[in-house]
Design a protein around this motif. Sequence first.
Motif, PDB file in Angstrom:
ATOM      1  N   ARG A  50      44.854  99.539  25.521  1.00 39.94           N
ATOM      2  CA  ARG A  50      44.870 100.619  26.506  1.00 39.94           C
ATOM      3  C   ARG A  50      44.454 101.955  25.905  1.00 39.94           C
ATOM      4  O   ARG A  50      44.630 102.188  24.708  1.00 39.94           O
ATOM      5  CB  ARG A  50      46.269 100.765  27.097  1.00 39.94           C
ATOM      6  N   GLU A  51      43.938 102.831  26.742  1.00 36.57           N
ATOM      7  CA  GLU A  51      43.528 104.171  26.307  1.00 36.57           C
ATOM      8  C   GLU A  51      44.726 105.014  25.879  1.00 36.57           C
ATOM      9  O   GLU A  51      44.653 105.805  24.955  1.00 36.57           O
ATOM     10  CB  GLU A  51      42.779 104.864  27.444  1.00 36.57           C
ATOM     11  N   LYS A  52      45.860 104.828  26.576  1.00 34.45           N
ATOM     12  CA  LYS A  52      47.106 105.534  26.277  1.00 34.45           C
ATOM     13  C   LYS A  52      48.232 104.504  26.204  1.00 34.45           C
ATOM     14  O   LYS A  52      48.090 103.398  26.727  1.00 34.45           O
ATOM     15  CB  LYS A  52      47.404 106.576  27.365  1.00 34.45           C
ATOM     16  N   PRO A  53      49.379 104.850  25.601  1.00 37.01           N
ATOM     17  CA  PRO A  53      50.467 103.880  25.448  1.00 37.01           C
ATOM     18  C   PRO A  53      51.273 103.641  26.723  1.00 37.01           C
ATOM     19  O   PRO A  53      52.476 103.893  26.787  1.00 37.01           O
ATOM     20  CB  PRO A  53      51.317 104.483  24.328  1.00 37.01           C
ATOM     21  N   TYR A  56      49.699 101.611  32.674  1.00 33.46           N
ATOM     22  CA  TYR A  56      48.949 102.225  33.763  1.00 33.46           C
ATOM     23  C   TYR A  56      47.659 102.881  33.283  1.00 33.46           C
ATOM     24  O   TYR A  56      46.873 103.392  34.068  1.00 33.46           O
ATOM     25  CB  TYR A  56      49.815 103.252  34.496  1.00 33.46           C
ATOM     26  N   SER A  57      47.424 102.861  31.968  1.00 38.64           N
ATOM     27  CA  SER A  57      46.231 103.458  31.385  1.00 38.64           C
ATOM     28  C   SER A  57      45.058 102.473  31.438  1.00 38.64           C
ATOM     29  O   SER A  57      45.250 101.255  31.534  1.00 38.64           O
ATOM     30  CB  SER A  57      46.528 103.837  29.929  1.00 38.64           C
ATOM     31  N   ASP A  58      43.848 103.015  31.356  1.00 41.81           N
ATOM     32  CA  ASP A  58      42.643 102.175  31.408  1.00 41.81           C
ATOM     33  C   ASP A  58      42.581 101.223  30.217  1.00 41.81           C
ATOM     34  O   ASP A  58      42.976 101.563  29.102  1.00 41.81           O
ATOM     35  CB  ASP A  58      41.378 103.035  31.400  1.00 41.81           C
ATOM     36  N   VAL A  59      42.035 100.024  30.454  1.00 38.80           N
ATOM     37  CA  VAL A  59      41.796  99.036  29.408  1.00 38.80           C
ATOM     38  C   VAL A  59      40.476  99.389  28.726  1.00 38.80           C
ATOM     39  O   VAL A  59      39.457  99.557  29.395  1.00 38.80           O
ATOM     40  CB  VAL A  59      41.737  97.603  29.996  1.00 38.80           C
ATOM     41  N   VAL A  60      40.503  99.511  27.381  1.00 41.06           N
ATOM     42  CA  VAL A  60      39.284  99.855  26.647  1.00 41.06           C
ATOM     43  C   VAL A  60      38.651  98.637  25.978  1.00 41.06           C
ATOM     44  O   VAL A  60      37.457  98.624  25.697  1.00 41.06           O
ATOM     45  CB  VAL A  60      39.518 100.975  25.611  1.00 41.06           C
ATOM     46  N   LYS A  61      39.453  97.612  25.711  1.00 40.50           N
ATOM     47  CA  LYS A  61      38.955  96.346  25.173  1.00 40.50           C
ATOM     48  C   LYS A  61      40.087  95.340  25.176  1.00 40.50           C
ATOM     49  O   LYS A  61      41.201  95.661  25.597  1.00 40.50           O
ATOM     50  CB  LYS A  61      38.356  96.512  23.778  1.00 40.50           C
ATOM     51  N   GLN A  62      39.813  94.134  24.701  1.00 40.14           N
ATOM     52  CA  GLN A  62      40.835  93.094  24.619  1.00 40.14           C
ATOM     53  C   GLN A  62      40.848  92.477  23.231  1.00 40.14           C
ATOM     54  O   GLN A  62      39.824  92.444  22.543  1.00 40.14           O
ATOM     55  CB  GLN A  62      40.585  91.993  25.657  1.00 40.14           C
ATOM     56  N   SER A  92      40.201 102.876  16.219  1.00 37.71           N
ATOM     57  CA  SER A  92      40.015 102.774  17.664  1.00 37.71           C
ATOM     58  C   SER A  92      40.919 103.797  18.328  1.00 37.71           C
ATOM     59  O   SER A  92      41.948 104.183  17.784  1.00 37.71           O
ATOM     60  CB  SER A  92      40.391 101.362  18.127  1.00 37.71           C
ATOM     61  N   LYS A  93      40.556 104.207  19.510  1.00 41.69           N
ATOM     62  CA  LYS A  93      41.425 105.111  20.262  1.00 41.69           C
ATOM     63  C   LYS A  93      42.420 104.328  21.100  1.00 41.69           C
ATOM     64  O   LYS A  93      43.111 104.881  21.925  1.00 41.69           O
ATOM     65  CB  LYS A  93      40.587 106.028  21.140  1.00 41.69           C
ATOM     66  N   GLY A  94      42.477 103.019  20.895  1.00 43.74           N
ATOM     67  CA  GLY A  94      43.302 102.174  21.733  1.00 43.74           C
ATOM     68  C   GLY A  94      44.722 101.965  21.258  1.00 43.74           C
ATOM     69  O   GLY A  94      45.058 102.151  20.084  1.00 43.74           O
ATOM     70  N   TRP A  95      45.569 101.573  22.203  1.00 42.95           N
ATOM     71  CA  TRP A  95      46.984 101.298  21.989  1.00 42.95           C
ATOM     72  C   TRP A  95      47.312  99.897  22.485  1.00 42.95           C
ATOM     73  O   TRP A  95      46.752  99.440  23.486  1.00 42.95           O
ATOM     74  CB  TRP A  95      47.839 102.292  22.765  1.00 42.95           C
TER      75      TRP A  95
END
Length: 110
Positions: A50-53, A56-62, A92-95
């Motif tokens: 997710r973009e944020k922890p 409800y945040s956008d999925v950036v990858k899997q 990555s900026k992902g969580w």
Amino acid sequence: MGKKALLTYALAAGVLIGPLSTAGWAAEGHAQADPRPVGVVESRAPLNVREKPTVYSDVVKQLHPHERVLLSCQKRGGWVDGNPVWYRLHGSKGWVSARYVHNLQPVRPC
């Protein structure tokens, strides 16, 4: 036993043992002395990054089940199955939710 047979056995042993050892991990481009903690995805299906922890945040990858990932830090975020901890992925900026990632070393707070 001939040299060709010994080479075949050595290569077979390396294929079977290499990915399970720390040498196999280092051979994938990660230094053994890398200070960042490693996590393993513990899910049966692909895990959303997710973009944020929060869920409800956008999925950036899997990420794939049993995939190893480098973790930068942890912080509290949205609760996932009773767990409020989220890990920021290194590079990555992902969580990802700690509910679905098992940390193999302690993870520092963000």
